[in-house]
Design an enzyme around this catalytic site. Structure first.
Site, PDB file in Angstrom:
ATOM      1  N   GLY A 101      30.841 -46.498 -47.702  1.00 10.90           N
ATOM      2  CA  GLY A 101      31.757 -46.112 -46.641  1.00 10.90           C
ATOM      3  C   GLY A 101      33.231 -46.201 -47.010  1.00 10.90           C
ATOM      4  CB  SER A 102      35.183 -46.096 -50.162  1.00 10.59           C
ATOM      5  OG  SER A 102      34.873 -44.854 -50.739  1.00 10.59           O
ATOM      6  CG  ASN A 103      35.539 -40.670 -48.590  1.00 10.44           C
ATOM      7  OD1 ASN A 103      36.674 -40.210 -48.753  1.00 10.44           O
ATOM      8  ND2 ASN A 103      34.601 -40.617 -49.521  1.00 10.44           N
ATOM      9  NE  ARG A 121      15.138 -32.635 -43.441  1.00  9.97           N
ATOM     10  CZ  ARG A 121      15.790 -33.398 -44.315  1.00  9.97           C
ATOM     11  NH1 ARG A 121      16.790 -34.133 -43.934  1.00  9.97           N
ATOM     12  NH2 ARG A 121      15.441 -33.400 -45.587  1.00  9.97           N
ATOM     13  NE  ARG A 139      17.722 -38.282 -44.411  1.00  9.75           N
ATOM     14  CZ  ARG A 139      16.699 -38.182 -45.248  1.00  9.75           C
ATOM     15  NH1 ARG A 139      16.791 -38.674 -46.476  1.00  9.75           N
ATOM     16  NH2 ARG A 139      15.591 -37.607 -44.872  1.00  9.75           N
ATOM     17  CB  ILE A 140      19.498 -31.848 -45.147  1.00 14.70           C
ATOM     18  CG1 ILE A 140      19.586 -31.985 -46.664  1.00 14.70           C
ATOM     19  CG2 ILE A 140      19.628 -30.426 -44.659  1.00 14.70           C
ATOM     20  CD1 ILE A 140      20.427 -30.976 -47.354  1.00 14.70           C
ATOM     21  CG  HIS A 198      30.681 -31.272 -51.666  1.00 14.55           C
ATOM     22  ND1 HIS A 198      29.369 -31.695 -51.617  1.00 14.55           N
ATOM     23  CD2 HIS A 198      30.816 -30.577 -52.816  1.00 14.55           C
ATOM     24  CE1 HIS A 198      28.743 -31.256 -52.695  1.00 14.55           C
ATOM     25  NE2 HIS A 198      29.593 -30.584 -53.440  1.00 14.55           N
TER      26      HIS A 198
HETATM   27  C1  GAR Z   1      31.745 -39.610 -51.748  1.00 16.95           C
HETATM   28  O1  GAR Z   1      32.087 -39.319 -53.083  1.00 16.95           O
HETATM   29  C2  GAR Z   1      31.431 -38.337 -50.993  1.00 16.95           C
HETATM   30  O2  GAR Z   1      32.218 -37.244 -51.376  1.00 16.95           O
HETATM   31  C3  GAR Z   1      30.002 -38.110 -51.399  1.00 16.95           C
HETATM   32  O3  GAR Z   1      29.417 -39.389 -51.358  1.00 16.95           O
HETATM   33  C4  GAR Z   1      30.417 -40.369 -51.675  1.00 16.95           C
HETATM   34  C5  GAR Z   1      30.409 -41.421 -50.583  1.00 16.95           C
HETATM   35  O4  GAR Z   1      31.241 -42.492 -50.905  1.00 16.95           O
HETATM   36  N1  GAR Z   1      29.359 -37.198 -50.504  1.00 16.95           N
HETATM   37  C6  GAR Z   1      28.420 -36.335 -50.887  1.00 16.95           C
HETATM   38  O5  GAR Z   1      28.014 -36.255 -52.013  1.00 16.95           O
HETATM   39  C7  GAR Z   1      27.903 -35.453 -49.758  1.00 16.95           C
HETATM   40  N2  GAR Z   1      27.028 -34.453 -50.289  1.00 16.95           N
HETATM   41  P1  GAR Z   1      31.705 -43.526 -49.781  1.00 16.95           P
HETATM   42  O6  GAR Z   1      30.441 -44.001 -49.067  1.00 16.95           O
HETATM   43  O7  GAR Z   1      32.356 -44.641 -50.568  1.00 16.95           O
HETATM   44  O8  GAR Z   1      32.644 -42.827 -48.873  1.00 16.95           O
END
Ligand code: GAR
Length: 195
Positions: A12-14, A65, A91-92, A109
């Site tokens: 969850g850093s984003n 789903r 998840r899709i 992405h």
């Molecule tokens: C991030 O790099 C995000 O872009 C990627 O997962 C990572 C999550 O990091 N997302 C995908 O690949 C979506 N298809 P986070 O949990 O530290 O935010």
């Protein structure tokens, strides 16, 4: 004031970057962090910040789903979000779920879309010999990683990069890009932003 729910699957850093950006002068605030994985460390991090959290373990639903999404939706609907941010949510989603949030669901992405939709983006960029990589925030539509682009940030691919070093550089850019796009989007600005 727009209400934002954030869906995560991992660290969850984003999500943390989004939450940290939603300070008093921001047009949005976080109302829920939800995950398909009860063990996602991002949930603990969000809870520590006082944000309501929810976990719906997708494994309980097997291949169904829609049943998974129905339970997830109960938590989302209770939080009454205006905007849904996917932040490392792996998840899709079904077309029905996506239609419900049409025009108000964002995803980040880790590639410069339309290049490398799907998984293993950094490995694919390295094996193609790309000299540039980056990340994209886009609106979520029924086609995977193909909705309207709201922002992109670019980073160089450096000699000797591994998947991990490139992923770390891109992730750092993600933490700048996603808050910048969300701030604009919450204020009603859907024009793409390039960092
Ligand atoms: C991030 O790099 C995000 O872009 C990627 O997962 C990572 C999550 O990091 N997302 C995908 O690949 C979506 N298809 P986070 O949990 O530290 O935010």
């Amino acid at each position: 004031m727009k209400r934002v729910a954030i869906l995560i699957s991992g660290g969850g850093s984003n999500m943390l970057a989004l939450v940290a950006s939603m300070t008093t002068d921001h047009p949005a605030r976080p109302v829920l962090v939800a995950s398909n994985d009860p063990a996602a460390t991002g949930l603990t991090r969000a809870a520590a910040l006082g944000i309501p959290v929810a976990a719906v373990d997708h494994r309980r639903f097997g291949k169904d789903r829609q049943a998974f999404e129905a339970e997830l939706l109960q938590h989302i609907d209770a939080a009454q979000p205006d905007i849904l941010c996917l932040a490392g949510f792996m998840r899709i989603l079904t077309p029905g779920f996506i239609a419900r949030f049409e025009g108000r669901m964002l995803n980040i992405h880790p590639s410069l879309l339309p290049k490398y939709p799907g998984l293993h983006t950094h490995a694919r960029a390295l094996s193609a010999g790309d000299t540039e990589a980056g990340c994209t925030v886009h609106e979520v539509t029924a086609e995977l990683d193909a909705g309207p682009i709201l922002g992109q940030a670019r980073v160089p691919v450096l000699p000797g990069d591994s998947e991990d070093t490139l992923a770390a550089r891109v992730l750092h850019a993600e933490h700048r890009l996603y808050p910048a796009v969300l701030r604009r989007f919450a204020a009603g600005d859907r024009s793409p932003c390039f960092l």
